[in-house]
Scaffold this motif. Structure first.
Motif, PDB file in Angstrom:
ATOM      1  N   UNK A  46      17.160  51.085  66.301  1.00  0.00           N
ATOM      2  CA  UNK A  46      18.040  50.583  65.232  1.00  0.00           C
ATOM      3  C   UNK A  46      17.152  50.299  64.035  1.00  0.00           C
ATOM      4  N   UNK A  47      17.769  50.162  62.861  1.00  0.00           N
ATOM      5  CA  UNK A  47      16.972  49.812  61.682  1.00  0.00           C
ATOM      6  C   UNK A  47      16.438  48.400  61.887  1.00  0.00           C
ATOM      7  N   UNK A  48      15.139  48.235  61.747  1.00  0.00           N
ATOM      8  CA  UNK A  48      14.575  46.911  62.017  1.00  0.00           C
ATOM      9  C   UNK A  48      13.560  46.507  60.953  1.00  0.00           C
ATOM     10  N   UNK A  94      10.737  42.713  63.500  1.00  0.00           N
ATOM     11  CA  UNK A  94      11.319  43.365  64.667  1.00  0.00           C
ATOM     12  C   UNK A  94      12.805  43.154  64.818  1.00  0.00           C
ATOM     13  N   UNK A  95      13.403  42.271  63.975  1.00  0.00           N
ATOM     14  CA  UNK A  95      14.836  42.000  64.110  1.00  0.00           C
ATOM     15  C   UNK A  95      15.660  43.114  63.461  1.00  0.00           C
ATOM     16  N   UNK A  96      16.892  43.278  63.975  1.00  0.00           N
ATOM     17  CA  UNK A  96      17.808  44.302  63.449  1.00  0.00           C
ATOM     18  C   UNK A  96      18.301  43.892  62.068  1.00  0.00           C
ATOM     19  N   UNK A  97      18.350  44.864  61.155  1.00  0.00           N
ATOM     20  CA  UNK A  97      18.849  44.561  59.809  1.00  0.00           C
ATOM     21  C   UNK A  97      20.315  44.175  59.871  1.00  0.00           C
ATOM     22  N   UNK A 103      16.736  46.342  52.419  1.00  0.00           N
ATOM     23  CA  UNK A 103      15.307  46.137  52.145  1.00  0.00           C
ATOM     24  C   UNK A 103      14.917  44.761  52.657  1.00  0.00           C
ATOM     25  N   UNK A 104      13.613  44.602  52.879  1.00  0.00           N
ATOM     26  CA  UNK A 104      13.085  43.312  53.330  1.00  0.00           C
ATOM     27  C   UNK A 104      12.153  42.765  52.249  1.00  0.00           C
ATOM     28  N   UNK A 127      12.372  49.154  51.564  1.00  0.00           N
ATOM     29  CA  UNK A 127      11.095  48.439  51.643  1.00  0.00           C
ATOM     30  C   UNK A 127      10.997  47.654  52.956  1.00  0.00           C
ATOM     31  N   UNK A 128       9.923  47.902  53.697  1.00  0.00           N
ATOM     32  CA  UNK A 128       9.645  47.225  54.977  1.00  0.00           C
ATOM     33  C   UNK A 128      10.781  47.353  55.995  1.00  0.00           C
ATOM     34  N   UNK A 129      11.524  48.467  55.892  1.00  0.00           N
ATOM     35  CA  UNK A 129      12.543  48.738  56.905  1.00  0.00           C
ATOM     36  C   UNK A 129      12.040  49.886  57.780  1.00  0.00           C
TER      37      UNK A 129
END
Ligand code: AMP
Ligand code: MG
Length: 425
Positions: A46-48, A94-97, A103-104, A127-129
């Protein structure tokens, strides 16, 4: 007499890999894949988030523009709460978006006050995903049939959601050590008798080469006892009988092989030590008569038996792999046979392996094994050697693409998805 090459070819000829079985990853280490093993899940699944920080909408970010903090998501959690325009949610590595975020904003680039988080600068989407499937897709083949399951490959399979892989089953190797003179390990000395070491050594080497060993222990030089040991040993995939393959009045091994219907393929090889090696087959069982001398045994095991064990386990090119190096003192074959010289082997100053043959050479010098790391191999006719090959000191994996598919192992009623994903169409 057979050359080493001819003998090896005759032994390996017609050996088919043993049938496949499912093995948990931990039990598959070092074995050969019998089927392609594919990722069961996308990786990441998953996207994290790659950072501790704040999940945001990139389009909402601008230098110095605060976003309202609403909710959060930790590793292992999922949230259905959307990151609405103008807001941000705390997130851990590591958490799911959460939905809506793309973006993070990493903590180090954010100022938090009064329930708001303010980015230092605008972020690009992504970014950072870590995007779902950017590393692997479910169904991607990670290990091909015929390839060795190394620890890095097993680690990749584990990450990709695979719990078991199809491997060729381990060969069952029966071991019988003949000799009425033989004392068991550590037994008090007795007149006329010597301590046996071959059974220990061959058993250890065979296990290291992946076999399940059924050790019949020491068999006296007696016709009936030898026959019984051979007959029993023929139930295995491989039977190794140590000693008694010569033509003395107390050598009962060859008559026992014959009486049990084992067909002789070869006897005697141009190898020193190890000349009296005997090899035959009964049905699919491979039968080796090893010279009783421990030096002969270790050489013959490394050059002939270990390759056979590796072939049974699915390795396509199972011939022994030699390392190259140089000698520290002149040495060479001692007669017209390829000679294996017990040697100390250490890396030289430039990292190239250097071999120093031990002073004591000769098949009866079993103590010389104690100060050697391997064998310098002097091919017959080579004269004094400047450059040497070393006997295989360890198993080396060779990667070959499979051209044939092995038969599918039985499933045992468990679902395929726990093992490896189906190949993508
Ligand atoms: P054989 O092949 O039975 O004629 O034995 C050759 C030599 O190796 C003889 O000196 C034996 O005593 C010795 N030998 C045979 N079997 C072993 C063993 N398991 N461990 C140590 N030495 C052995
Ligand atoms: Mg003997």
């Amino acid at each position: 007499m057979n050359t080493i090459e001819d003998a090896l070819a005759a032994i390996l000829e017609g050996i088919e890999p043993l049938e496949p079985e499912w093995a948990p990853l931990a039990d598959a280490a070092g074995r050969v894949a019998a089927e392609d093993a594919a990722a069961a899940v996308d990786l990441p699944p998953f996207d994290r988030s790659a950072m501790d920080g704040y999940a945001v909408r990139a389009a909402d970010t601008a230098s110095g523009a605060p976003l309202r903090l609403e909710g959060g998501v930790a590793a292992g959690e999922v949230t259905s709460a959307e990151v609405a325009p103008g807001t941000a949610a705390t997130i851990s590595t590591g958490a799911a978006l959460p939905p809506g975020a793309d973006a993070i904003l990493q903590s180090e680039l954010a100022a938090v006050a009064d329930g708001q988080v303010t980015p230092e600068r605008a972020l690009e989407p992504g970014t950072h995903v870590r995007v779902r499937g950017e590393d692997l897709r479910a169904g991607d083949v990670l290990v091909r049939a015929g390839e060795r399951l190394t620890v890095p490959r097993l680690s990749a399979l584990a990450s990709a959601g695979v719990g078991e892989v199809a491997v060729h089953r381990r060969p069952r190797l029966h071991l019988a050590v003949t000799g009425s003179e033989l004392l068991s390990l550590g037994a008090p000395p007795e007149p006329g008798r010597i301590h046996e070491s071959n059974g220990l050594m061959v058993g250890l080497l065979a296990r290291r080469a992946g076999a399940d060993v059924i050790d019949q222990g020491v068999v006296p030089d007696d016709r009936a006892a030898t026959y019984t040991a051979v007959e029993r040993g023929l139930q295995g995939d491989v039977l190794v009988v140590s000693g008694g393959v010569s033509v003395g009045p107390h050598d009962h091994v060859k008559p026992a092989f014959e009486a049990c219907g084992v067909e002789e393929v070869l006897w005697r090889v141009e190898i020193k030590p190890g000349k009296p090696l005997w090899f035959g087959r009964k049905g699919r069982t491979l039968v080796f008569g090893l010279p009783g001398n421990p030096l002969s045994s270790i050489v013959c095991f490394s050059v002939f038996i270990e390759p056979a064990l590796r072939r049974l386990q699915g390795e396509r090119d199972a011939r022994p792999a030699f390392s190259r190096g140089r000698l520290t003192a002149p040495a060479g074959p001692s007669d017209d046979r390829t000679t294996f010289l017990t040697s100390k082997i250490v890396p030289g100053a430039d990292g190239v392996l250097e071999a120093t043959p031990t002073e004591r050479q000769g098949s009866h010098m079993t103590g010389a094994l104690g100060e050697s790391d391997g064998f310098a191999v002097a091919p017959h006719g080579s004269g004094p050697l400047a450059e040497v090959r070393f006997a295989p000191a360890r198993q080396t994996a060779r990667r070959r693409r499979s051209t044939r598919r092995a038969a599918a192992p039985s499933r045992g009623g468990r679902s395929r998805s726990r093992r490896s994903g189906r190949a993508r169409r």
